[in-house]
Design an enzyme around this catalytic site. Sequence first.
Site, PDB file in Angstrom:
ATOM      1  N   CYS A  30      -8.136  49.713 -28.642  1.00  0.00           N
ATOM      2  CA  CYS A  30      -6.930  49.097 -29.213  1.00  0.00           C
ATOM      3  C   CYS A  30      -7.196  47.659 -29.645  1.00  0.00           C
ATOM      4  O   CYS A  30      -7.331  46.757 -28.805  1.00  0.00           O
ATOM      5  CB  CYS A  30      -5.809  49.160 -28.172  1.00  0.00           C
ATOM      6  SG  CYS A  30      -4.317  48.268 -28.635  1.00  0.00           S
ATOM      7  N   CYS A  33      -4.592  45.122 -28.551  1.00  0.00           N
ATOM      8  CA  CYS A  33      -4.730  44.825 -27.117  1.00  0.00           C
ATOM      9  C   CYS A  33      -5.786  43.745 -26.905  1.00  0.00           C
ATOM     10  O   CYS A  33      -5.572  42.799 -26.140  1.00  0.00           O
ATOM     11  CB  CYS A  33      -5.142  46.080 -26.348  1.00  0.00           C
ATOM     12  SG  CYS A  33      -3.984  47.459 -26.466  1.00  0.00           S
TER      13      CYS A  33
END
Length: 105
Positions: A30, A33
Amino acid sequence: MAVVLVNDTSFEKEIQENEKVVVKYFAGWCGSCRLFSPKFKRLSADERFDGIKFLDVDAEESPIARNLGKVSNLPTFAIFKNGELVETIASNKEDQVVEMISKLN
């Protein structure tokens, strides 16, 4: 306070032993993230949030913790008070995360 990486084994212990907890759920793939990680680390050192435990959870490797945080998107942030889920938000906007964390104070 530093951000502590936890997994299914240590997650429940952390939310039970700490009155106020904020969790960032992430995954290695991600990008959002990864981009939020330095912001989360900076927030954990912010004196406005003294007394709040900051946790990182790899959502792919910790399905129990992921379910407790009601994670459906990444990154997701959750706040727990006295072991109970208070609120979650799937966002990469720092102001939204700060607003949610402020509810613990």
